[in-house]
Motif scaffolding. Structure first.
Motif, PDB file in Angstrom:
ATOM      1  N   ARG A  20       8.579  14.847  -4.875  1.00  0.00           N
ATOM      2  CA  ARG A  20       7.580  14.393  -5.844  1.00  0.00           C
ATOM      3  C   ARG A  20       7.739  12.890  -6.110  1.00  0.00           C
ATOM      4  NH1 ARG A  20       6.212  18.711  -4.696  1.00  0.00           N
ATOM      5  NH2 ARG A  20       5.542  20.464  -6.005  1.00  0.00           N
ATOM      6  N   TRP A  21       6.611  12.212  -6.325  1.00  0.00           N
ATOM      7  CA  TRP A  21       6.598  10.810  -6.725  1.00  0.00           C
ATOM      8  C   TRP A  21       5.761  10.697  -7.993  1.00  0.00           C
ATOM      9  CZ3 TRP A  21       6.177   6.504  -2.534  1.00  0.00           C
ATOM     10  CH2 TRP A  21       6.968   6.829  -1.414  1.00  0.00           C
TER      11      TRP A  21
ATOM     12  N   PRO B 181      -2.530  13.626  -4.093  1.00  0.00           N
ATOM     13  CA  PRO B 181      -2.316  12.994  -5.392  1.00  0.00           C
ATOM     14  C   PRO B 181      -1.674  13.905  -6.428  1.00  0.00           C
ATOM     15  CG  PRO B 181      -4.648  13.464  -5.042  1.00  0.00           C
ATOM     16  CD  PRO B 181      -3.958  13.713  -3.737  1.00  0.00           C
ATOM     17  N   ALA B 182      -1.679  15.198  -6.212  1.00  0.00           N
ATOM     18  CA  ALA B 182      -1.010  16.091  -7.159  1.00  0.00           C
ATOM     19  C   ALA B 182       0.502  15.966  -7.056  1.00  0.00           C
ATOM     20  CB  ALA B 182      -1.436  17.533  -6.909  1.00  0.00           C
TER      21      ALA B 182
ATOM     22  N   ALA C 154       0.856  -1.190   0.000  1.00  0.00           N
ATOM     23  CA  ALA C 154       0.000   0.000   0.000  1.00  0.00           C
ATOM     24  C   ALA C 154       0.890   1.237   0.000  1.00  0.00           C
ATOM     25  CB  ALA C 154      -0.927   0.012   1.220  1.00  0.00           C
ATOM     26  N   ILE C 155       0.358   2.334  -0.510  1.00  0.00           N
ATOM     27  CA  ILE C 155       1.024   3.639  -0.438  1.00  0.00           C
ATOM     28  C   ILE C 155      -0.031   4.627   0.053  1.00  0.00           C
ATOM     29  CG2 ILE C 155       2.247   5.457  -1.673  1.00  0.00           C
ATOM     30  CD1 ILE C 155       3.175   3.396  -3.695  1.00  0.00           C
TER      31      ILE C 155
ATOM     32  N   HIS D   1       6.281  15.428   9.928  1.00  0.00           N
ATOM     33  CA  HIS D   1       6.338  15.764   8.497  1.00  0.00           C
ATOM     34  C   HIS D   1       6.281  14.539   7.590  1.00  0.00           C
ATOM     35  CE1 HIS D   1       7.341  19.673  10.048  1.00  0.00           C
ATOM     36  NE2 HIS D   1       8.492  19.241  10.540  1.00  0.00           N
ATOM     37  N   VAL D   2       5.614  13.469   8.038  1.00  0.00           N
ATOM     38  CA  VAL D   2       5.432  12.311   7.166  1.00  0.00           C
ATOM     39  C   VAL D   2       4.400  12.664   6.101  1.00  0.00           C
ATOM     40  CG1 VAL D   2       4.587   9.941   7.000  1.00  0.00           C
ATOM     41  CG2 VAL D   2       6.070  10.608   8.895  1.00  0.00           C
ATOM     42  N   ARG D   3       4.779  12.506   4.833  1.00  0.00           N
ATOM     43  CA  ARG D   3       3.865  12.793   3.730  1.00  0.00           C
ATOM     44  C   ARG D   3       3.370  11.510   3.059  1.00  0.00           C
ATOM     45  NH1 ARG D   3       3.187  17.588   5.881  1.00  0.00           N
ATOM     46  NH2 ARG D   3       5.113  18.818   5.896  1.00  0.00           N
TER      47      ARG D   3
END
Length: 264
Positions: free
Chosen positions: A104-105, A31-32, A25-26, A82-84
């Motif tokens: 970014r991913w 989502p941007a 899972a992620i 600061h977990v994104r």
């Protein structure tokens, strides 16, 4: 920050936890910034590699998960502020921390980098056989831009940022603002060698952790190369080679550290 040594250190630390394992899972709420990550779920990571300052996880089925750490992004084994993104894989979850949110991913078909154009125009990897002295000389000869600007642009050589460009230029005795196409053969050879040496030493030391402490290795340990910086972050301190005070100026739009005597 982070630059090639920090990204490579991160890659080496993450490989045992990602390669050969399926992404379960992620989790994120943006989502941007983290695009199409749902397409990676359930796929096995075949190999984790680095290209310049990018991490690229090759996934089964012909996809890639591409990660750029931005200015303050980094992976941790333990949850913190600061977990994104939370990346669920067997054995332990991985956390992507990013205080300033520049990371970014992307999940894309392998090699399809239309959304990530820098990946398509990256120069050779400086620690690989693809980075040759002759190719470096030809790249510098094509432009009158300042040599530091050329290094930062990533097209002649990949992975250098502000820290390691300053360190390599000092080691080679080259002024950062000097037009690239005016460098003589000896200066080009010194700079070529300096780039490879500085980056290899920084990778071996686990990268550089600056005073803000944002870059840490995934286990939370600090990088160690900052104690070996000769010019970066040392304005006013004596040059370790000649004793002249290190200057800081804006070159190529970036705060730049250099010795006005050694790099005249």
């Amino acid at each position: 920050m982070p630059e090639l040594p920090e990204v490579e250190t991160t890659r080496q630390a993450l490989r045992p936890y990602l390669e050969g394992r399926a992404i379960r899972a992620i989790h994120h709420t943006d989502p941007a910034r983290y695009r199409r990550t749902e397409d990676a779920v359930g796929r096995r990571v075949e190999v984790l590699r680095r290209r310049g300052k990018f991490l690229i996880a090759a996934l089964e089925g012909g996809l890639e998960l591409v990660v750029h750490l931005g200015m303050t992004g980094g992976f941790r084994f333990a949850e913190g502020p600061h977990v994104r993104v939370r990346l669920e894989v067997p054995d332990r979850p991985l956390y992507f921390n990013d205080p300033r949110r520049f990371g970014r991913w992307w999940v894309v078909p392998a090699g399809a980098y239309r959304e990530i154009p820098l990946l398509d125009r990256l120069g050779p990897e400086p620690l690989s056989d693809a980075f040759t002295l002759e190719g470096f000389r030809e790249g510098l000869a094509r432009t009158a831009r300042g040599v530091k600007a050329v290094l930062l642009a990533q097209e002649v050589v990949a992975g250098l940022g502000n820290i390691y460009a300053d360190e390599a230029l000092w080691r080679a005795g080259v002024h950062p603002a000097r037009p690239a196409n005016t460098l003589e053969v000896g200066a080009i050879a010194r700079l070529y060698t300096a780039i490879r040496e500085v980056l290899a030493e920084a990778v071996a030391a686990g990268g550089s952790t600056l005073q803000d402490g944002t870059y840490r290795r995934p286990d939370g340990a600090l990088g160690r190369f900052q104690v070996q910086h000769k010019v970066y972050g040392r304005p006013g301190a004596p040059c370790v080679r000649c004793g002249t005070p290190i200057l800081k100026a804006v070159v190529a739009g970036r705060g730049t550290h250099f010795c006005p005597r050694c790099q005249a």
